[in-house]
Write a protein that holds these residues in place. Structure first.
Motif, PDB file in Angstrom:
ATOM      1  N   TRP A   1       0.817  -1.213   0.000  1.00 37.38           N
ATOM      2  CA  TRP A   1       0.000   0.000   0.000  1.00 37.38           C
ATOM      3  C   TRP A   1       0.842   1.251   0.000  1.00 37.38           C
ATOM      4  CZ3 TRP A   1       1.220   2.757   4.328  1.00 37.38           C
ATOM      5  CH2 TRP A   1       1.677   2.044   5.428  1.00 37.38           C
TER       6      TRP A   1
ATOM      7  N   GLU B   1       0.136   5.406   1.305  1.00 34.46           N
ATOM      8  CA  GLU B   1      -0.805   6.230   2.075  1.00 34.46           C
ATOM      9  C   GLU B   1      -0.379   7.691   2.026  1.00 34.46           C
ATOM     10  OE1 GLU B   1      -2.616   4.967   6.042  1.00 34.46           O
ATOM     11  OE2 GLU B   1      -1.155   6.506   6.643  1.00 34.46           O
TER      12      GLU B   1
ATOM     13  N   ARG C   1      -7.037  11.334   5.183  1.00 31.11           N
ATOM     14  CA  ARG C   1      -6.079  10.275   4.864  1.00 31.11           C
ATOM     15  C   ARG C   1      -6.675   9.358   3.804  1.00 31.11           C
ATOM     16  NH1 ARG C   1      -4.225   6.788   9.831  1.00 31.11           N
ATOM     17  NH2 ARG C   1      -6.446   6.237   9.710  1.00 31.11           N
TER      18      ARG C   1
ATOM     19  N   ARG D   1      -5.509   5.654   1.678  1.00 28.96           N
ATOM     20  CA  ARG D   1      -4.557   4.553   1.503  1.00 28.96           C
ATOM     21  C   ARG D   1      -4.952   3.749   0.255  1.00 28.96           C
ATOM     22  NH1 ARG D   1      -2.885   0.447   6.266  1.00 28.96           N
ATOM     23  NH2 ARG D   1      -1.845   2.396   6.930  1.00 28.96           N
TER      24      ARG D   1
ATOM     25  N   THR E   1      -4.289   0.382  -1.727  1.00 30.89           N
ATOM     26  CA  THR E   1      -3.786  -0.979  -1.521  1.00 30.89           C
ATOM     27  C   THR E   1      -3.924  -1.767  -2.821  1.00 30.89           C
ATOM     28  OG1 THR E   1      -4.509  -0.870   0.790  1.00 30.89           O
ATOM     29  CG2 THR E   1      -3.969  -3.049  -0.107  1.00 30.89           C
TER      30      THR E   1
END
Length: 408
Positions: A303, A305, A375, A377, A379
């Protein structure tokens, strides 16, 4: 008086005969003051008739021809065909005179033209028709009887309460006014109904205005009442949804028409990185640099982020798979296929988006409308062309939001 033979066909004529029986020619004139035919014409006709009989080819004996038209005879000198004077035209004691023919000689065809002339009697005025006893008239048309206009005011003598609409007195046993047909129950000493509460005026019966005399009120059936309640329920539902989702609708409208601008993250992190290919290279605005986790195959679970110091509203995201935007560089690494984006908002709530990428060169734009993000992320779930000697690579990630003029 003798009648000469026909001057046209020589047929012998009887005494007193005016037309020839064989050819219809005129033998003599009987008008007042007229004379018989001319002696010369008579002698010529007699001579032709005698010669025709002598030959045996002439017509049967008949009456002698009449006088020629238009040749006047000498007064007192009318003679028979044998040349002897007429006894009726010769006075006694006066010797007969020899007729004198002073007329100019005529052509043989003149006798034929004279014989065709038919005497026309003088026109006599027709007697006036008597006036009829009853003069004729055109057929009668029935006239419509004119209406009788009654004078305004009470008709007759009525002793009762007056109408509250037109003030006309009515008999006590009447329920409707004799003049305006309005109900009399509202008149008199009947108390005026009080004002009903709003909920009864809205839902109770009799909420409509009382119809006038002669107006047919609208029939309300069971289906009409059901339709009214359904319409009311739909309207209330729309109002509730409008109140709840009105802010989101306003934001969606502004996002659709807003101008896009790049959004820079404040912090970038990754699960692992290949040496020399750190995660910050994903946001350097260069498409010939890339990030890789440093593991072979698809790199599932790896991932990247990004974090924002201030909550940002994101509208779109562009991901460039591979190590470059050139098509001849695509086979040098595995390309990400499915990427899961986990979004964290400022209030702590998380949201997941699935992004599916194509195995092609260049950036691929995807809709990414989220608000107040702190935020995100990304993946990797799967990759194209994964193998033991290749690692998954991403050249660039770009985030876009509203431009400075469109921010709230």
């Amino acid at each position: 008086m003798t009648t000469p033979d026909c001057g046209e066909c020589g047929t012998r004529a009887e005494p007193g005969q005016s037309f020839c029986d064989a050819c219809g020619a005129v033998l003599r004139w009987d008008s007042a003051g007229g004379h018989a035919g001319s002696p010369a014409v008579a002698q010529a006709g007699a001579a032709r008739g005698a010669s025709a009989r002598a030959d045996g080819a002439g017509p049967a004996p008949g009456p002698a021809p009449g006088p020629a038209v238009g040749v006047p005879a000498a007064p007192g000198a009318s003679r028979s065909a044998s040349g002897s004077p007429d006894l009726e035209d010769t006075a006694p004691g006066i010797p007969p005179t020899t007729p004198r023919n002073d007329s100019p000689p005529h052509a043989p065809g003149d006798d034929r033209a004279r014989s065709l002339v038919v005497p026309v009697p003088e026109h006599e005025a027709a007697p006036a028709a008597p006036a009829p006893a009853v003069a004729p008239v055109l057929p009668g048309r029935p006239d419509t009887e004119r209406p009788q206009v009654r004078a305004p005011g009470p008709q007759g003598t009525a002793h009762g309460p007056p109408c509250s609409w037109c003030s006309t007195p009515n008999h006590p046993d009447r329920h409707f006014c004799n003049r305006c047909a309005m109900p009399l129950a509202e008149s008199g000493d009947a108390p005026a109904p009080g004002r009903r509460p709003w909920w009864r005026r809205l839902f109770g019966p009799g909420g409509q205005e009382t119809p006038w005399a002669g107006d047919r009120p609208r029939l309300r059936r069971a289906f009409d009442r059901v339709g009214t309640w359904v319409t009311l329920a739909v309207a209330v539902t729309l109002v509730i949804f409008g109140v709840l989702y009105l802010p989101d609708g306003i934001d969606a409208t502004r996002d659709h028409f807003a101008k896009r601008a790049p959004v820079e993250p404040d912090e970038i992190r990754a699960s692992r990185s290949y040496p020399g290919h750190e995660p910050k290279l994903l946001f350097d605005k260069l498409n010939n640099t890339w990030w890789g986790p440093g593991v072979s195959q698809s790199g599932q679970g790896e991932w990247i982020e990004v974090r924002f110091a201030r909550p940002a509203r994101l509208l779109d995201v562009i991901i460039t798979p591979g190590t470059s935007t050139r098509a001849d560089q695509l086979d040098k690494s595995a390309l990400p296929h499915r990427v899961k984006a986990t979004i964290t908002e400022k209030d702590g709530r998380t949201e997941t988006r699935d992004l599916t990428l194509d195995p092609g060169a260049g950036g691929q734009r995807r809709a990414f409308r989220v608000g107040e993000v702190t935020r995100v992320r990304f993946t990797v779930e799967s990759a194209h062309a994964a193998s033991a000697d290749k690692q998954v690579a991403i050249a660039e990630i770009e985030l876009f939001g509203r431009s400075g003029g469109d921010r709230s």
